[in-house]
Enzyme design. Structure first.
Site, PDB file in Angstrom:
ATOM      1  N   GLU A 130       8.517 -12.608   4.864  1.00 10.64           N
ATOM      2  CA  GLU A 130       7.762 -11.426   4.439  1.00 10.64           C
ATOM      3  C   GLU A 130       7.216 -11.609   3.027  1.00 10.64           C
ATOM      4  OE1 GLU A 130       6.127  -8.954   4.828  1.00 10.64           O
ATOM      5  OE2 GLU A 130       7.117  -7.224   5.698  1.00 10.64           O
ATOM      6  N   ASP A 131       6.163 -10.876   2.738  1.00  5.57           N
ATOM      7  CA  ASP A 131       5.554 -10.959   1.410  1.00  5.57           C
ATOM      8  C   ASP A 131       6.240 -10.079   0.379  1.00  5.57           C
ATOM      9  OD1 ASP A 131       4.755  -8.628   2.660  1.00  5.57           O
ATOM     10  OD2 ASP A 131       2.619  -8.858   2.240  1.00  5.57           O
ATOM     11  N   LYS A 179      10.633  -4.825  -4.707  1.00  2.00           N
ATOM     12  CA  LYS A 179      10.609  -3.812  -5.777  1.00  2.00           C
ATOM     13  C   LYS A 179      11.875  -2.983  -5.644  1.00  2.00           C
ATOM     14  CE  LYS A 179       5.587  -3.123  -5.339  1.00  2.00           C
ATOM     15  NZ  LYS A 179       4.565  -2.147  -4.905  1.00  2.00           N
ATOM     16  N   ASP A 199      -2.486  -7.901  -0.791  1.00  2.43           N
ATOM     17  CA  ASP A 199      -3.829  -7.345  -0.906  1.00  2.43           C
ATOM     18  C   ASP A 199      -3.831  -5.946  -1.483  1.00  2.43           C
ATOM     19  OD1 ASP A 199      -2.647  -6.067   1.432  1.00  2.43           O
ATOM     20  OD2 ASP A 199      -4.644  -5.263   1.773  1.00  2.43           O
ATOM     21  N   VAL A 207       0.892  -4.829  -6.568  1.00  4.98           N
ATOM     22  CA  VAL A 207       0.557  -6.215  -6.868  1.00  4.98           C
ATOM     23  C   VAL A 207      -0.358  -6.811  -5.796  1.00  4.98           C
ATOM     24  CG1 VAL A 207       2.577  -6.726  -8.292  1.00  4.98           C
ATOM     25  CG2 VAL A 207       2.729  -7.003  -5.809  1.00  4.98           C
ATOM     26  N   ARG A 245      -6.288 -11.390  -1.651  1.00  4.44           N
ATOM     27  CA  ARG A 245      -5.187 -12.148  -1.036  1.00  4.44           C
ATOM     28  C   ARG A 245      -5.151 -13.603  -1.486  1.00  4.44           C
ATOM     29  NH1 ARG A 245      -2.812  -9.126   3.107  1.00  4.44           N
ATOM     30  NH2 ARG A 245      -4.203  -7.740   4.237  1.00  4.44           N
ATOM     31  N   ASP A 250       9.024  -3.041  -0.256  1.00  8.13           N
ATOM     32  CA  ASP A 250       8.753  -1.883  -1.109  1.00  8.13           C
ATOM     33  C   ASP A 250       9.819  -0.823  -0.799  1.00  8.13           C
ATOM     34  OD1 ASP A 250       7.249  -0.292  -2.910  1.00  8.13           O
ATOM     35  OD2 ASP A 250       6.044   0.524  -1.299  1.00  8.13           O
ATOM     36  N   LYS A 284      -0.677  -9.634   7.541  1.00  5.18           N
ATOM     37  CA  LYS A 284      -1.336 -10.806   7.010  1.00  5.18           C
ATOM     38  C   LYS A 284      -0.647 -11.308   5.735  1.00  5.18           C
ATOM     39  CE  LYS A 284      -5.822  -8.777   8.233  1.00  5.18           C
ATOM     40  NZ  LYS A 284      -7.052  -8.233   7.639  1.00  5.18           N
ATOM     41  N   GLY A 285       0.079 -10.420   5.071  1.00  6.97           N
ATOM     42  CA  GLY A 285       0.534 -10.668   3.708  1.00  6.97           C
ATOM     43  C   GLY A 285       1.309 -11.947   3.475  1.00  6.97           C
TER      44      GLY A 285
END
Ligand code: IMP
Ligand code: MG
Length: 186
Positions: free
Chosen positions: A102-103, A134, A162, A156, A168, A106, A45-46
């Protein structure tokens, strides 16, 4: 500004995000100026808010599609084989110009999985557009063709991101108070 109780500080405010999204869209529009159609594949969902803003800033012909993933372990994916595709694109992408949206990156395992998965479908081209990354957390080399912001190693939320499915729709990207994600079993 009054921040929600679990929020520690704002890392990227609304104006900063919007400016960068416009810049990315301008660059993408220039890079794909000669293609018939760019297919944006948003990762649910990001990425839904980033995708919506980015797509509306594009000046080239494009379509939008979505996929959804699940990963075992909640701090991102522990390994790429822990990532599963749980909803695929509506239309096949073979022969298409594909941009994965993409959000956040990581460890990089999720994006690595996505790039491999989509490359195997033989698109005409495949690139990635990630709002945040990151760098100090990366465990695998990832293909970051378009990147909004590098951020520090903190959890974050906001602008699609989220914590336990909350926050969100905050218009900014903010760091969660560490005690929130350290103490909760997630
Ligand atoms: P990776 O596979 O470790 O790169 O993890 C990527 C996924 O983990 C992202 O798509 C997010 O769903 C989640 N994630 C990682 N860091 C954060 C964060 O700080 N906030 C929200 N979600 C995150
Ligand atoms: Mg994601």
């Amino acid at each position: 500004m009054q921040l929600p109780p679990d929020i520690e500080r704002i890392l990227l405010d609304e104006a900063t995000i919007q400016r960068r999204v416009h810049e990315l869209a301008t660059q993408i529009s220039a890079d794909y100026a000669d293609v018939d159609e760019l297919v944006l594949v948003g990762v649910l969902k990001g990425a839904f808010i980033f995708m919506a803003d980015l797509a509306r800033c594009l000046t080239i012909p494009h379509s939008v599609d979505f996929i959804a993933l699940s990963s075992y372990g909640s701090r991102g994916a522990a390994r790429s084989d822990a990532v599963r595709l749980i909803m695929d694109t509506r239309a096949p992408v073979t022969g298409k110009e594909v941009l994965i949206v993409e959000d956040i990156v990581d460890t990089g395992y999720t994006l690595q999985y996505l790039v491999r998965n989509f490359q195997a479908r033989n698109p005409a081209s495949l690139r990635t557009c990630t709002l945040t990354s990151k760098p100090t957390r990366h465990e695998v080399a990832v293909q970051l063709d378009y990147l909004g912001f590098e951020i520090p190693d903190v959890w974050v939320v906001g602008y699609g991101l989220d914590y336990a499915d909350r926050y969100r729709t905050l218009p900014y990207i903010a760091a969660l108070k560490p005690e929130v994600y350290r103490t909760a079993a997630h």
